[in-house]
Motif scaffolding. Sequence first.
Motif, PDB file in Angstrom:
ATOM      1  N   GLN A  79      84.815  42.993  53.632  1.00  0.00           N
ATOM      2  CA  GLN A  79      84.088  43.689  52.564  1.00  0.00           C
ATOM      3  C   GLN A  79      82.856  42.883  52.148  1.00  0.00           C
ATOM      4  O   GLN A  79      82.910  41.646  52.108  1.00  0.00           O
ATOM      5  CB  GLN A  79      85.040  43.849  51.370  1.00  0.00           C
ATOM      6  CG  GLN A  79      84.604  44.824  50.333  1.00  0.00           C
ATOM      7  CD  GLN A  79      85.713  45.049  49.297  1.00  0.00           C
ATOM      8  OE1 GLN A  79      86.903  44.904  49.590  1.00  0.00           O
ATOM      9  NE2 GLN A  79      85.309  45.417  48.101  1.00  0.00           N
ATOM     10  N   GLN A  80      81.750  43.534  51.842  1.00  0.00           N
ATOM     11  CA  GLN A  80      80.551  42.851  51.375  1.00  0.00           C
ATOM     12  C   GLN A  80      80.793  42.263  49.991  1.00  0.00           C
ATOM     13  O   GLN A  80      81.449  42.882  49.148  1.00  0.00           O
ATOM     14  CB  GLN A  80      79.367  43.808  51.330  1.00  0.00           C
ATOM     15  CG  GLN A  80      78.875  44.207  52.696  1.00  0.00           C
ATOM     16  CD  GLN A  80      77.587  45.009  52.611  1.00  0.00           C
ATOM     17  OE1 GLN A  80      77.075  45.303  51.537  1.00  0.00           O
ATOM     18  NE2 GLN A  80      77.058  45.368  53.772  1.00  0.00           N
ATOM     19  N   ALA A  81      80.235  41.088  49.754  1.00  0.00           N
ATOM     20  CA  ALA A  81      80.465  40.363  48.505  1.00  0.00           C
ATOM     21  C   ALA A  81      80.095  41.196  47.281  1.00  0.00           C
ATOM     22  O   ALA A  81      80.795  41.171  46.268  1.00  0.00           O
ATOM     23  CB  ALA A  81      79.687  39.057  48.507  1.00  0.00           C
ATOM     24  N   THR A  83      80.405  44.208  46.701  1.00  0.00           N
ATOM     25  CA  THR A  83      81.328  45.307  46.405  1.00  0.00           C
ATOM     26  C   THR A  83      82.680  44.803  45.913  1.00  0.00           C
ATOM     27  O   THR A  83      83.553  45.613  45.614  1.00  0.00           O
ATOM     28  CB  THR A  83      81.534  46.193  47.656  1.00  0.00           C
ATOM     29  OG1 THR A  83      82.171  45.413  48.675  1.00  0.00           O
ATOM     30  CG2 THR A  83      80.215  46.751  48.157  1.00  0.00           C
ATOM     31  N   GLN A  89      84.627  38.209  42.935  1.00  0.00           N
ATOM     32  CA  GLN A  89      83.341  37.536  43.118  1.00  0.00           C
ATOM     33  C   GLN A  89      83.386  36.106  42.580  1.00  0.00           C
ATOM     34  O   GLN A  89      82.808  35.199  43.188  1.00  0.00           O
ATOM     35  CB  GLN A  89      82.215  38.334  42.445  1.00  0.00           C
ATOM     36  CG  GLN A  89      81.879  39.598  43.201  1.00  0.00           C
ATOM     37  CD  GLN A  89      80.724  40.366  42.599  1.00  0.00           C
ATOM     38  OE1 GLN A  89      79.886  39.810  41.890  1.00  0.00           O
ATOM     39  NE2 GLN A  89      80.664  41.652  42.888  1.00  0.00           N
TER      40      GLN A  89
END
Length: 184
Positions: A79-81, A83, A89
Amino acid sequence: MTALLETRGLEAFYGQTRALHGLDFDLHEGSVTTILGANGAGKTTTLLGAITRGGGREVLDDIDRVYGHFPRLKERRAQQAGTLSGGEQQMLAVGRALMLRPRLMLLDEPSFGLAPLIVRELFGILKQINRESRVSMLLVEQNASLALELADHAYLLETGRVVMSGPSTEIREDESVRRSYLGY
């Protein structure tokens, strides 16, 4: 204990306004030190002043160590950071820092905007990292109760001045300090 970071006479100005008035503080190797105070007391400015005075990072660590601390990140690795949830995060930010094998981590309000359950989990992991890997930490945090649980030593700021310092257990147990400065 060996001092990993010594700050003497730290001053800061925003234009003509003096934000820090000659702060002195130490951070000992393997310890957690917290800086507490109300909004505008100078906590983040103190942290920024500490950054300009040193630090070191060299070798990348095995990412499995990070996944050991934060298994949720392993589940989300594709998953992209941007999102990830706020808590994820924060975990990612700490994990990225750990990959640099730091001797010192500077943490500015790691609990900000996170659900209480996630904050407890994150602070538990920070304590584990400090105890097991001997990573020193300088923590700026408004959640004074939680910060004092994690820290070995605390400095209490008021309008850019240290008004009290000592072992976090003593500050946490001082009734007048709790009522006047810490809000609990």
